[in-house]
Design a protein around this motif. Structure first.
Motif, short mmCIF file in Angstrom:
data_model
loop_
_atom_site.label_atom_id
_atom_site.label_comp_id
_atom_site.label_asym_id
_atom_site.label_seq_id
_atom_site.Cartn_x
_atom_site.Cartn_y
_atom_site.Cartn_z
N HIS A 47 -14.94 30.29 21.88
CA HIS A 47 -15.53 29.73 20.66
C HIS A 47 -16.59 28.70 21.00
CE1 HIS A 47 -15.81 28.66 16.47
NE2 HIS A 47 -14.87 29.55 16.18
N ASN A 56 -19.03 32.44 21.63
CA ASN A 56 -18.38 33.01 20.44
C ASN A 56 -18.87 34.42 20.12
OD1 ASN A 56 -16.31 32.49 18.53
ND2 ASN A 56 -17.85 32.35 16.93
N HIS A 90 -7.75 35.83 15.34
CA HIS A 90 -9.14 35.57 15.68
C HIS A 90 -10.12 36.56 15.09
CE1 HIS A 90 -8.62 32.32 18.69
NE2 HIS A 90 -7.39 32.80 18.67
N PHE A 120 -9.61 31.06 11.23
CA PHE A 120 -10.69 30.07 11.16
C PHE A 120 -11.23 29.99 9.74
CE2 PHE A 120 -11.05 31.28 15.73
CZ PHE A 120 -10.93 30.02 16.29
N GLY A 126 -13.83 35.13 15.92
CA GLY A 126 -13.65 33.73 16.27
C GLY A 126 -13.06 33.66 17.67
N CYS A 129 -10.09 29.14 21.57
CA CYS A 129 -10.26 27.69 21.64
C CYS A 129 -8.89 27.04 21.44
CB CYS A 129 -11.25 27.20 20.59
SG CYS A 129 -11.71 25.47 20.81
#
Length: 183
Positions: A47, A56, A90, A120, A126, A129
């Protein structure tokens, strides 16, 4: 005695159907030119916010060997190690046409494909992270071969409820995993 025999016969029949339905799944595989299964996630997939400094970008993914009755595919990228009861979703891509067997690195997702909201809060890829000091996380990229041509989640569906819907319609699935952690 006859009742026990019928019960046993029923169990054997169910197992036979299960193994027959999943026999096509043995050859269903997912690969990537961006990373190998079990490898550390490359910076391109990390990310670019929340203290992470990646690009990303979604990875290249290619699948083959789907069951012959496949009508569409769904892709779910999930981190089960995230400190939440449902992990962290994600990327969710639904309604991938049955004649598509590859997503290029950084590919834009267009109709008829549909991206569902991830954890997210966006409808895009995404990247990884994880929290600092939380150890190495596993990022499971799973492609599902589905028995239905289209899945339309209801408004407000959570990523985990979408995954349950996908699994209800799955004929087979294939997963590769990338690893990533932050000190």
């Amino acid at each position: 005695m006859k009742l026990k025999f019928l019960f046993l016969l029923t169990i054997i029949s169910i197992l036979g159907v299960f193994f027959m339905q999943n026999s096509d799944a043995n050859g269903f595989i997912l690969t990537s030119n961006t990373f190998s299964d079990g490898q550390t996630m490359p910076k391109a997939l990390i990310h670019s916010h929340f203290g992470c400094t990646g690009e990303n970008k979604s990875p290249h993914l290619k699948w083959q060997g789907a069951p012959k009755d496949t009508k569409s595919f769904a892709l779910i990228v999930h981190d089960p190690d995230a400190p939440r009861p449902t992990g962290w979703y994600h990327w969710i891509v639904l309604n991938i046409p049955k004649d598509v067997n590859e997503l290029k690195e950084g590919q834009q997702i267009n109709h008829p494909m549909l991206q569902a909201k991830n954890d997210f809060g966006s409808v895009t890829y995404g990247g990884a992270c994880p929290p600092k000091g939380h150890g190495v996380h596993h990022y499971n990229f799973t492609i599902y071969a589905l028995e239905s041509a289209a899945l339309l989640p209801s408004p407000g569906s959570t990523p985990d409820s979408i995954e349950r819907q996908v699994k209800k319609h799955a004929l087979a699935s294939a997963t590769i995993t990338a690893m990533y952690g932050r000190e």
